[in-house]
Design an enzyme around this catalytic site. Structure first.
Site, PDB file in Angstrom:
ATOM      1  N   TRP A 102       0.734  -1.115   0.551  1.00 54.42           N
ATOM      2  CA  TRP A 102      -0.392   0.127   0.223  1.00 54.42           C
ATOM      3  C   TRP A 102       0.999   0.877   0.195  1.00 54.42           C
ATOM      4  O   TRP A 102       0.464   2.291  -0.537  1.00 54.42           O
ATOM      5  CB  TRP A 102      -0.910   0.168   1.291  1.00 54.42           C
ATOM      6  CG  TRP A 102      -2.375  -0.675   0.770  1.00 54.42           C
ATOM      7  CD1 TRP A 102      -1.621  -2.130   1.247  1.00 54.42           C
ATOM      8  CD2 TRP A 102      -3.141  -1.487  -0.038  1.00 54.42           C
ATOM      9  NE1 TRP A 102      -3.292  -3.106   0.469  1.00 54.42           N
ATOM     10  CE2 TRP A 102      -3.511  -2.291  -0.187  1.00 54.42           C
ATOM     11  CE3 TRP A 102      -3.753  -0.511  -0.921  1.00 54.42           C
ATOM     12  CZ2 TRP A 102      -4.711  -2.639  -0.631  1.00 54.42           C
ATOM     13  CZ3 TRP A 102      -4.350  -0.995  -2.262  1.00 54.42           C
ATOM     14  CH2 TRP A 102      -5.075  -1.711  -1.551  1.00 54.42           C
ATOM     15  N   ASP A 172      -1.763   6.613   6.098  1.00 50.88           N
ATOM     16  CA  ASP A 172      -2.616   5.992   5.783  1.00 50.88           C
ATOM     17  C   ASP A 172      -3.291   5.295   6.863  1.00 50.88           C
ATOM     18  O   ASP A 172      -2.545   4.314   6.650  1.00 50.88           O
ATOM     19  CB  ASP A 172      -2.863   5.178   4.553  1.00 50.88           C
ATOM     20  CG  ASP A 172      -3.659   4.514   3.513  1.00 50.88           C
ATOM     21  OD1 ASP A 172      -4.471   4.158   4.451  1.00 50.88           O
ATOM     22  OD2 ASP A 172      -2.785   4.042   2.899  1.00 50.88           O
ATOM     23  N   LYS A 196     -13.049  -1.215   6.271  1.00 50.02           N
ATOM     24  CA  LYS A 196     -12.527  -1.965   7.610  1.00 50.02           C
ATOM     25  C   LYS A 196     -12.864  -1.805   9.037  1.00 50.02           C
ATOM     26  O   LYS A 196     -13.355  -2.860   9.725  1.00 50.02           O
ATOM     27  CB  LYS A 196     -10.806  -1.977   7.267  1.00 50.02           C
ATOM     28  CG  LYS A 196     -10.080  -2.214   6.277  1.00 50.02           C
ATOM     29  CD  LYS A 196      -8.766  -2.226   5.593  1.00 50.02           C
ATOM     30  CE  LYS A 196      -8.508  -2.191   4.227  1.00 50.02           C
ATOM     31  NZ  LYS A 196      -8.264  -2.990   3.654  1.00 50.02           N
TER      32      LYS A 196
END
Length: 361
Positions: A102, A172, A196
């Site tokens: 990511w 993030d 999530k």
């Protein structure tokens, strides 16, 4: 009704109580004679939902007054571009800590926009750990330092965030937001896809400091400016209204459970059950991440035989477990234990792991 043992990495588990509340209100929201999905985002009822979600998040996370909470679309992947579009300038590169898939995606998008530098990387360790503070070198002229707080694929997590000094720290937090206490004032900007820990897919939360919002240049498209959304209370265009409503319900659920500190302890108790099974298996199960960087959200592990891993997946699915197959890029096994995953699911997985080892060890 039989609920699955849901260990999906995202979209992921949503608290059953939240789903039931949404079900009750699905057709008729607060006597409006329509669903939240059907009403105008300019209506007083929806504006109340929008404001309540912001207020709850501000309260739970201790968000200071000089930060704005934005509900945006496009997922964290759009933020990979929006951040450099708003903040990178000639002579002011974006600095990135490269810790996995990511972080790498964020870096690739930033390179399309402007100058980037790598402040630290754990690629040589196959991204199985987070870098130490000493390894992170931040250029004095950096526009910001970007970190990925939790890497879902490798199963690693920052437990001590870098000290960035006068350089704004950007994180993030898509896969661990609201899972543990965080001092928001240490960050210039935090962003997270909701799917999530916050609710369903479709909305991305951005918590941004006022001075960074003010840097939005008028030379980039209107929708990509943080200032556009801040000045319009996240209602510049039609928002993902149902997703924001669900986030509000999840935030209320977290508050009802005792807040972030209780979530933190709950998550530690859950993941310990599974990590203990890995560590006490005499090598049958092999943890992927280095112990000091083990994620409390994504537990990655292997079995010494890929055939046994396939058998593990097949047998677990028959027993009602979902989402235990590792990411396609790395293989292996992964259990994602986000806030909404019940303790009972982790207890059941620990028992299944013990039984599987007994039968195949």
């Amino acid at each position: 009704m039989t609920r699955a043992f849901n260990f999906n990495a995202g979209p992921a588990a949503i608290p059953l109580e939240v789903l039931q509340q949404a079900q009750e209100q699905f057709v008729d929201y607060h006597g409006a004679g329509m669903s939240i999905m059907e009403m105008s985002h300019r209506s007083a009822l929806y504006e109340q939902v929008n404001n309540e979600a912001q207020s709850l998040l501000r309260e739970l996370y201790g968000v200071p007054d000089n930060y704005r909470i934005l509900f945006l679309q496009g997922g964290a992947s759009t933020q990979f571009a929006m951040i450099p579009l708003n903040l990178v300038r000639p002579g002011r590169p974006g600095a990135y800590v490269k810790t996995g898939a990511w972080a790498d995606k964020a870096i690739k998008e930033a390179k399309l926009v402007g100058e980037t530098v790598i402040a630290a990387s754990t690629e040589s360790d196959k991204y199985m750990r987070m870098p130490t503070a000493e390894e992170i070198v931040i250029p004095d002229n950096a526009a910001y330092l970007h970190v990925t707080s939790n890497e879902t694929i490798g199963g690693t997590q920052f437990f001590d965030f870098p000290q960035a000094g006068n350089v704004p720290l950007i994180a993030d937090m898509s896969s661990d937001i609201l899972s543990r206490p965080v001092d928001v004032s240490k960050f210039g900007l935090i962003y997270a896809g909701a799917q999530k820990n916050l609710g369903p897919s479709g909305v991305t939360v951005v918590i941004a400091r006022d001075d960074l919002i003010a840097e939005s240049p008028t030379t980039i498209p209107t929708m990509f400016r943080y200032s556009t959304h801040a000045s319009n209370n996240s209602l510049y265009n039609t928002p993902p209204s149902f997703a924001v409503y669900m986030v509000s319900l999840v935030l209320n659920w977290i508050k009802g459970k005792g807040g972030i500190a209780q979530m933190d302890q709950f998550n530690r108790d859950k993941t310990k059950l599974i990590y203990d099974k890995i560590d006490q298996s005499s090598g049958f199960y092999i943890g992927c991440a280095q112990p000091q960087s083990r994620s409390l959200m994504n537990i990655t592990f292997r079995i010494h035989s890929e055939e046994l891993e396939k058998q593990f997946i097949k047998e677990s699915e028959k027993e009602g477990f979902v989402g235990l197959k590792g990411h396609r890029d790395v293989g292996g096994l992964r259990a994602s234990t986000y806030n909404a995953v019940p303790l009972e699911s982790c207890q059941a997985l620990a028992q299944f792991m013990a039984d599987f080892q007994k039968r195949n060890g």
